[in-house]
Scaffold this motif. Structure first.
Motif, mmCIF file in Angstrom:
data_model
loop_
_atom_site.group_PDB
_atom_site.id
_atom_site.type_symbol
_atom_site.label_atom_id
_atom_site.label_comp_id
_atom_site.label_asym_id
_atom_site.label_seq_id
_atom_site.Cartn_x
_atom_site.Cartn_y
_atom_site.Cartn_z
ATOM 1 N N MET A 23 0.842 -1.189 0.000
ATOM 2 C CA MET A 23 0.000 0.000 0.000
ATOM 3 C C MET A 23 0.884 1.247 0.000
ATOM 4 O O MET A 23 1.780 1.382 0.819
ATOM 5 N N SER A 24 0.641 2.162 -0.949
ATOM 6 C CA SER A 24 1.390 3.410 -0.979
ATOM 7 C C SER A 24 1.065 4.247 0.239
ATOM 8 O O SER A 24 -0.073 4.298 0.694
ATOM 9 N N ARG A 25 2.088 4.928 0.760
ATOM 10 C CA ARG A 25 1.917 5.764 1.944
ATOM 11 C C ARG A 25 2.326 7.180 1.581
ATOM 12 O O ARG A 25 3.515 7.513 1.604
ATOM 13 N N PRO A 26 1.372 8.033 1.189
ATOM 14 C CA PRO A 26 1.711 9.410 0.834
ATOM 15 C C PRO A 26 2.439 10.093 1.982
ATOM 16 O O PRO A 26 2.094 9.914 3.149
ATOM 17 N N PRO A 27 3.489 10.907 1.681
ATOM 18 C CA PRO A 27 4.210 11.591 2.738
ATOM 19 C C PRO A 27 3.353 12.622 3.451
ATOM 20 O O PRO A 27 3.628 12.981 4.592
ATOM 21 N N THR A 28 2.343 13.121 2.789
ATOM 22 C CA THR A 28 1.395 14.050 3.388
ATOM 23 C C THR A 28 0.067 13.885 2.681
ATOM 24 O O THR A 28 0.016 13.431 1.539
ATOM 25 N N TRP A 29 -1.014 14.226 3.338
ATOM 26 C CA TRP A 29 -2.331 14.162 2.721
ATOM 27 C C TRP A 29 -2.874 15.571 2.469
ATOM 28 O O TRP A 29 -4.028 15.738 2.112
ATOM 29 N N THR A 30 -2.024 16.573 2.652
ATOM 30 C CA THR A 30 -2.430 17.965 2.446
ATOM 31 C C THR A 30 -1.983 18.425 1.074
ATOM 32 O O THR A 30 -0.776 18.450 0.790
ATOM 33 N N PRO A 31 -2.909 18.805 0.190
ATOM 34 C CA PRO A 31 -2.517 19.263 -1.142
ATOM 35 C C PRO A 31 -1.660 20.521 -1.059
ATOM 36 O O PRO A 31 -1.868 21.373 -0.184
ATOM 37 N N PRO A 32 -0.687 20.675 -1.956
ATOM 38 C CA PRO A 32 0.175 21.855 -1.952
ATOM 39 C C PRO A 32 -0.553 23.075 -2.505
ATOM 40 O O PRO A 32 -1.692 22.972 -2.988
ATOM 41 N N PRO A 33 0.088 24.258 -2.460
ATOM 42 C CA PRO A 33 -0.526 25.464 -3.037
ATOM 43 C C PRO A 33 -0.861 25.265 -4.511
ATOM 44 O O PRO A 33 -0.235 24.479 -5.212
#
Length: 303
Positions: A1-11
């Protein structure tokens, strides 16, 4: 399972829905400053979602590209039916073509709408779907990138794991399967937030989608020769330096058969997009830049 480093979209990224003739798909739409020199459609892999590409969005927009990452049907925030028949490879490939159409794709061999050149990327299982979409209709696409996605079925050890998961999904609830997977996971340093986000994504994914995708990964035929015959279409095979889903040697050989650019991201494994996003984004932007100049349409040459 991929683990995104963050779940907050960038600007300059918004969470949205891509409306197509085949339904609505949850998406992250990242835009550069000024007019984009191209658009990239990113297709996630097995158990994944659009969030797997979050770390790529900012560097790719800084390179001048609009980037749209989607949840496929039945994945995370995109609705889907409860029957496996809805998730055949043909159905999912047709969804990708509908997404390309909705983005106003303009490929090297023809135009579907008046949009910017469209580059297609599929990660892992998403690469098989992207390949299937191109084999149905290559005209919307300026290039194809297969990211950690092999020539045919996955390695034998992975087939055994997928069979166990399919069996579990037919007899257990998604919550129970999640708890069982977590109990078997090696200890990690992921934050509680990361764990909560991964759990939420898992619980919102349709089990029928997972069962169908797992079955496809265990039975996908070798279609490399078919894809190599799709011309003109620049192709790119990317991976980490280690991969237990498709051995790196298999990916090396596939790139040769395709006549594709080959990029190996040092320090990355099956998900270079999350392991080494800056290096992955740089390699993608370089490939897309080159693909644009080598496949410009007559209209673009006159501009």
């Amino acid at each position: 399972m991929s683990r995104p480093p963050t779940w907050t979209p960038p600007p300059r990224t918004r969470a949205t829905h891509l409306q197509t003739r085949r339904g609505r798909f949850a998406a992250l739409d990242a835009r550069p400053v000024g007019v984009p020199q191209g658009t990239a459609l990113l297709v996630p892999g097995f158990t994944g979602s659009k969030e797997d590409f979050i770390a790529l969005l900012e560097p790719l927009t800084q390179a001048g590209y609009r980037v749209v990452a989607v949840d496929g049907r039945g994945q995370y925030e995109t609705d889907g039916p409860d029957t496996e028949e809805a998730y055949t490879q043909g159905e999912l490939a047709a969804d990708i073509l509908a997404q390309a159409e909705a983005l106003g794709a303009n490929g090297a061999g023809g135009a579907n709408g008046a949009g910017a050149p469209l580059h297609l990327l599929g990660h892992s299982f998403g690469g098989h779907l992207a390949r299937a979409a191109v084999l149905l209709d290559r005209t919307p696409f300026r290039s194809l990138t297969l990211l950690s996605s092999g020539p045919a079925e996955v390695a034998p050890a992975q087939r055994e794991k997928l069979k166990l998961l399919r069996d579990a999904l037919t007899t257990m609830s998604m919550e129970d399967v999640w708890e069982a997977m977590r109990a078997m996971d090696a200890p990690t340093e992921e934050t509680p937030t990361d764990g909560a986000d991964l759990r939420r994504r898992w619980l919102r994914t349709h089990p029928a989608q997972l069962i169908a995708a797992g079955r496809q990964l265990c039975s996908e035929p070798d279609r490399v020769a078919e894809l190599a015959a799709v011309q003109p279409l620049p192709k790119h095979v990317m991976s980490g330096e280690r991969d237990d889903t498709w051995p790196v040697a298999w990916l090396d050989a596939m790139a040769v058969r395709l006549g594709a650019r080959r990029t190996v991201i040092t320090g990355a494994q099956h998900s270079p997009n999350t392991d080494r996003p800056a290096a992955t984004a740089e390699a993608l932007a370089d490939f897309w830049d080159d693909a644009y100049w080598t496949t410009r349409t007559p209209k673009e040459r006159r501009q």
